[in-house]
Write an enzyme that holds these catalytic residues in place. Structure first.
Site, PDB file in Angstrom:
ATOM      1  N   HIS A 231       0.827  -1.212   0.000  1.00  0.00           N
ATOM      2  CA  HIS A 231       0.000   0.000   0.000  1.00  0.00           C
ATOM      3  C   HIS A 231       0.861   1.261   0.000  1.00  0.00           C
ATOM      4  O   HIS A 231       0.558   2.242  -0.705  1.00  0.00           O
ATOM      5  CB  HIS A 231      -0.924  -0.020   1.224  1.00  0.00           C
ATOM      6  CG  HIS A 231      -1.666   1.257   1.421  1.00  0.00           C
ATOM      7  ND1 HIS A 231      -1.296   2.190   2.368  1.00  0.00           N
ATOM      8  CD2 HIS A 231      -2.746   1.778   0.787  1.00  0.00           C
ATOM      9  CE1 HIS A 231      -2.121   3.221   2.311  1.00  0.00           C
ATOM     10  NE2 HIS A 231      -3.003   2.994   1.363  1.00  0.00           N
TER      11      HIS A 231
ATOM     12  N   GLU B 107       1.969   1.901  -3.428  1.00  0.00           N
ATOM     13  CA  GLU B 107       0.891   2.461  -4.255  1.00  0.00           C
ATOM     14  C   GLU B 107       0.893   3.981  -4.171  1.00  0.00           C
ATOM     15  O   GLU B 107       0.729   4.679  -5.182  1.00  0.00           O
ATOM     16  CB  GLU B 107      -0.441   1.890  -3.784  1.00  0.00           C
ATOM     17  CG  GLU B 107      -1.663   2.506  -4.462  1.00  0.00           C
ATOM     18  CD  GLU B 107      -2.832   2.624  -3.511  1.00  0.00           C
ATOM     19  OE1 GLU B 107      -3.396   3.735  -3.414  1.00  0.00           O
ATOM     20  OE2 GLU B 107      -3.178   1.616  -2.865  1.00  0.00           O
ATOM     21  N   HIS B 108       1.082   4.522  -2.976  1.00  0.00           N
ATOM     22  CA  HIS B 108       1.157   5.974  -2.813  1.00  0.00           C
ATOM     23  C   HIS B 108       2.355   6.557  -3.557  1.00  0.00           C
ATOM     24  O   HIS B 108       2.255   7.589  -4.232  1.00  0.00           O
ATOM     25  CB  HIS B 108       1.284   6.321  -1.325  1.00  0.00           C
ATOM     26  CG  HIS B 108       0.008   6.281  -0.565  1.00  0.00           C
ATOM     27  ND1 HIS B 108      -0.460   7.341   0.172  1.00  0.00           N
ATOM     28  CD2 HIS B 108      -0.918   5.294  -0.409  1.00  0.00           C
ATOM     29  CE1 HIS B 108      -1.600   7.020   0.751  1.00  0.00           C
ATOM     30  NE2 HIS B 108      -1.899   5.781   0.415  1.00  0.00           N
TER      31      HIS B 108
END
Length: 417
Positions: free
Chosen positions: A33, A36-37
């Site tokens: 995650h 992803e940023h």
């Protein structure tokens, strides 16, 4: 993979990566995650501002999400702007810099996202339930990571995760809308050309299925039981009572879907009628199920006054027992089928959902199941199927997660008996 939709003037494009939070070991918890940023923070060709400005300039939408078993970067643009979407998304996925300064800056953003999630008790109770059910396994740990794991993870660990997981065998490009397949293929080939040139021929990774050799953990985690209490000084009790469910490709998933719809899937469902309509005990009450490659979960959620928690749990247990003993009525079976059918068909009425169906099917299903085939499987569900799945799933040992103003988890032990 593409789907031509001649009635629209837009295209939804997604680059899907076959990596999710369940692929992380403890030293990389939250890395998928976090990454992803970071892929929005700049490449060799574009700054973060130039990435967002390129899409804003044509009125496009761009975002991403991370799940337990996959990650997706997606955009929706006018059909004429598809080449731009291909260029921007592929640049992000293949050429992100992951600069140390961006890692440090985005760390605070991820921590804020964790805090936001923890501040919402309806989110927190689902996280607590999943963690309690699957324990300290990749499936049990939160997608976002924890405050400790995000503070501890380094740029080197995130970059290592990127290089190891974002490889051609694990990438799927899906698009749906007013497009031409050959044109999309040519655009993707050109966009990924610099990465693929000189690389050995890559064989696509097998779909993530039960028993997959590369599956993190390689098994369905043992289901936990008992009560998990998260004590909070809030005005409402948030409850999730449930158990281990079915894997994504289990043929009985259609029967479970129909059962779930009738039990707690809508305003005519048993739980809604008994808990909210007849007694006014909760604003929100529903049942749910989720599937993974090798396991799944099923549960009931309710938010109610703390003084009503025992009564709500008792009603939920009673309704589960009735379904196990007697199944559904003819009317409930028909409504359950109709609700599941309608949800599938109505959920495929726009390019983004069509694109999602293509990408997910390639990554986590043996094949792309035709919609008519799925609808036929739903129609084929019988009373016997429902009773059989209720007798197997709904009688499994339960786990209960509670978020609310309580001090003693043993006070809820009776809800599991």
């Amino acid at each position: 993979m593409t789907e031509f939709l001649p009635a629209v003037r837009s295209v939804a494009l997604g680059i899907w990566v076959g990596v999710g939070s369940r692929d992380e070991d403890t030293s990389h918890a939250g890395a998928t995650h976090y990454l992803e940023h970071l892929l929005f923070k700049g490449t060799r060709k574009r700054t973060a501002l130039e990435i967002s400005s390129a899409m804003d300039a044509v009125g496009g939408e761009m975002n991403a999400f991370t799940a337990k078993e996959y990650t997706c970067y997606y955009a929706r643009v006018l059909d004429a702007d598809l080449p731009l979407a291909i260029d921007v998304l592929s640049d992000m996925v293949t050429a992100s810099l992951i600069e140390p300064r961006d890692v440090d800056a985005e760390r605070n953003v991820v921590l804020e996202e964790i805090a936001m999630n923890e501040d919402d008790p309806s989110d927190s109770v689902h996280e607590a339930f999943t963690a309690h059910l699957f324990g300290d396994t990749p499936l049990g740990r939160p997608i976002l990571g924890t405050v400790d794991s995000i503070n501890a993870i380094t740029r080197g660990q995130i970059h290592e995760h990127y290089l190891a997981r974002y490889t051609p065998p694990h990438l799927v490009v899906a698009a749906a809308g007013n497009l031409d397949h050959d044109t999309v293929v040519a655009g993707i080939a050109a966009a990924f050309g610099p990465v693929l040139s000189g690389a050995p021929e890559a064989v696509p990774a097998a779909p993530r299925l039960r028993g997959s050799a590369g599956l993190a953990g390689g098994y369905g985690p043992a289901a936990g039981t008992g009560v998990k209490l998260v004590s909070r000084s809030i005005e409402q009790a948030n409850l999730v009572l449930g158990c281990e469910g079915l894997s994504r490709t289990d043929d009985r998933r259609f029967a479970l879907g129909v059962l779930n719809a009738a039990l707690g899937g809508g305003m005519s469902s048993r739980l809604f009628q008994e808990v909210r309509e007849k007694r006014g005990l909760a604003y929100s009450v529903y049942s749910f199920s989720a599937q993974h490659a090798d396991t799944g979960l099923w549960g009931i959620y309710a938010g109610c006054l703390p003084s009503k928690a025992d009564e709500v749990l008792s009603i939920g247990a009673d309704e589960v027992a009735k379904v196990v003993a007697d199944g559904l009525s003819d009317a409930e079976l028909a409504r359950g089928k109709g609700q599941v059918r309608g949800g599938i068909v109505l959920g495929l009425e726009d390019p983004s959902s069509r694109m999602t169906r293509l990408g997910k099917s390639e990554l986590v299903y043996p094949r792309l199941e035709p919609v008519d085939e799925v609808l036929a499987a739903i129609d084929a569900v019988t009373h016997e199927d429902v009773r059989a799945i209720a007798g197997e799933i709904l009688t499994r040992p339960k786990a209960l997660a509670v978020v609310g103003p309580f001090d003693d988890p043993d006070a809820f032990a009776g809800a599991l008996s």
